[in-house]
Design a protein around this motif. Structure first.
Motif, PDB file in Angstrom:
ATOM      1  N   ASP A  42      13.191  85.906  25.447  1.00  5.90           N
ATOM      2  CA  ASP A  42      12.963  84.510  25.820  1.00  5.90           C
ATOM      3  C   ASP A  42      12.913  84.307  27.332  1.00  5.90           C
ATOM      4  OD1 ASP A  42      15.623  84.819  26.447  1.00  5.90           O
ATOM      5  OD2 ASP A  42      16.349  83.353  24.975  1.00  5.90           O
ATOM      6  N   ARG A  43      12.917  85.431  28.050  1.00  2.00           N
ATOM      7  CA  ARG A  43      12.769  85.374  29.510  1.00  2.00           C
ATOM      8  C   ARG A  43      12.262  86.726  29.981  1.00  2.00           C
ATOM      9  NH1 ARG A  43      17.494  87.860  31.887  1.00  2.00           N
ATOM     10  NH2 ARG A  43      19.007  88.233  30.235  1.00  2.00           N
ATOM     11  N   HIS A  44      11.606  86.736  31.143  1.00  2.00           N
ATOM     12  CA  HIS A  44      11.186  87.995  31.741  1.00  2.00           C
ATOM     13  C   HIS A  44      12.407  88.734  32.279  1.00  2.00           C
ATOM     14  CE1 HIS A  44       6.957  86.265  32.384  1.00  2.00           C
ATOM     15  NE2 HIS A  44       6.872  87.226  31.503  1.00  2.00           N
ATOM     16  N   THR A  86      10.177  79.141  23.421  1.00  2.00           N
ATOM     17  CA  THR A  86      10.110  79.853  22.148  1.00  2.00           C
ATOM     18  C   THR A  86      10.097  81.348  22.427  1.00  2.00           C
ATOM     19  OG1 THR A  86       8.759  78.056  21.282  1.00  2.00           O
ATOM     20  CG2 THR A  86       8.758  80.088  20.035  1.00  2.00           C
ATOM     21  N   GLN A 114      10.241  84.133  34.360  1.00  2.00           N
ATOM     22  CA  GLN A 114      10.129  82.896  33.578  1.00  2.00           C
ATOM     23  C   GLN A 114      11.058  82.928  32.379  1.00  2.00           C
ATOM     24  OE1 GLN A 114       6.125  82.224  32.356  1.00  2.00           O
ATOM     25  NE2 GLN A 114       5.328  82.123  34.412  1.00  2.00           N
ATOM     26  N   ARG A 115      11.434  81.729  31.931  1.00  5.49           N
ATOM     27  CA  ARG A 115      12.126  81.540  30.657  1.00  5.49           C
ATOM     28  C   ARG A 115      11.134  80.843  29.736  1.00  5.49           C
ATOM     29  NH1 ARG A 115      16.881  82.337  29.273  1.00  5.49           N
ATOM     30  NH2 ARG A 115      18.550  82.891  30.647  1.00  5.49           N
ATOM     31  N   PHE A 116      11.241  81.118  28.439  1.00  5.91           N
ATOM     32  CA  PHE A 116      10.310  80.553  27.466  1.00  5.91           C
ATOM     33  C   PHE A 116      11.075  79.700  26.470  1.00  5.91           C
ATOM     34  CE2 PHE A 116       9.022  84.904  28.599  1.00  5.91           C
ATOM     35  CZ  PHE A 116       7.958  84.594  29.420  1.00  5.91           C
ATOM     36  N   ARG A 150       9.216  85.196  22.521  1.00  4.68           N
ATOM     37  CA  ARG A 150       7.951  85.927  22.408  1.00  4.68           C
ATOM     38  C   ARG A 150       8.209  87.283  21.762  1.00  4.68           C
ATOM     39  NH1 ARG A 150       4.719  84.751  28.051  1.00  4.68           N
ATOM     40  NH2 ARG A 150       4.653  82.494  27.778  1.00  4.68           N
TER      41      ARG A 150
END
Length: 166
Positions: free
Chosen positions: A7-9, A62, A58-60, A64
């Motif tokens: 959910d994040r890089h 949803t 980045q944080r997402f 990935r």
């Protein structure tokens, strides 16, 4: 369904986790649902997880699911799919979310796995020819139509380069 997700890089070992995710929709017309049995890990997959060098992490909202290729067995076939059938061993590429138990893929991105080809080999059988084609094109470009020795260099995420030796 279970999947490797993030959910994040960040470094793969720090951000990837086994999690429960909703099963993919489908299959719709022209698609198949595949139970994934084998999926490779490529430097490009890890680059997507880590993010581009120098870019902000980045944080997402949803999670990935990485991966674009693999092999498995077709569970269901959508309307209009004539060349593939449930129970058939297949390879797929490029189909996002390959690091999961199930993927829904356009039928034209799925090919039957020949008898006698192992699961691990089948999981790589679509991307490797593309890599070879890229290498051959790089060699042809480097030679500019002239004969001579050639040195091929390549590295993770650096692309393929061919240098002509005079």
């Amino acid at each position: 369904m279970r999947a490797i997700a993030y959910d994040r890089h960040g470094r793969a070992g720090q951000v990837l986790r086994l999690s429960e995710q909703p099963a993919p929709a489908g299959p719709a017309a022209g698609q198949v649902r595949v139970r994934v049995l084998s999926r490779p890990v490529h430097p490009g997959d890890l680059a997507g997880v880590e993010g581009f060098p120098g870019a902000p992490r980045q944080r997402f909202a949803t999670p990935r699911i990485p991966g674009l290729e693999g092999m498995g067995v077709i569970e269901t076939v959508g309307d209009g799919v004539r060349e593939l059938r449930a129970g058939q061993r297949v390879a797929f590429f490029p189909v996002p979310g390959a690091w999961s138990e199930l993927v829904t893929a356009p039928a034209d991105l799925v090919v039957p796995v020949p008898e006698g080809v192992g699961d691990e080999t089948a999981a790589l059988m679509l991307v490797n020819p593309l890599t070879l084609l890229s290498l051959l094109r790089a060699v042809e470009d480097a030679q500019h139509g002239q004969a001579g020795r050639l040195m091929q260099l390549g590295g993770p995420l650096s692309g393929l380069h061919a240098l002509k030796q005079d």
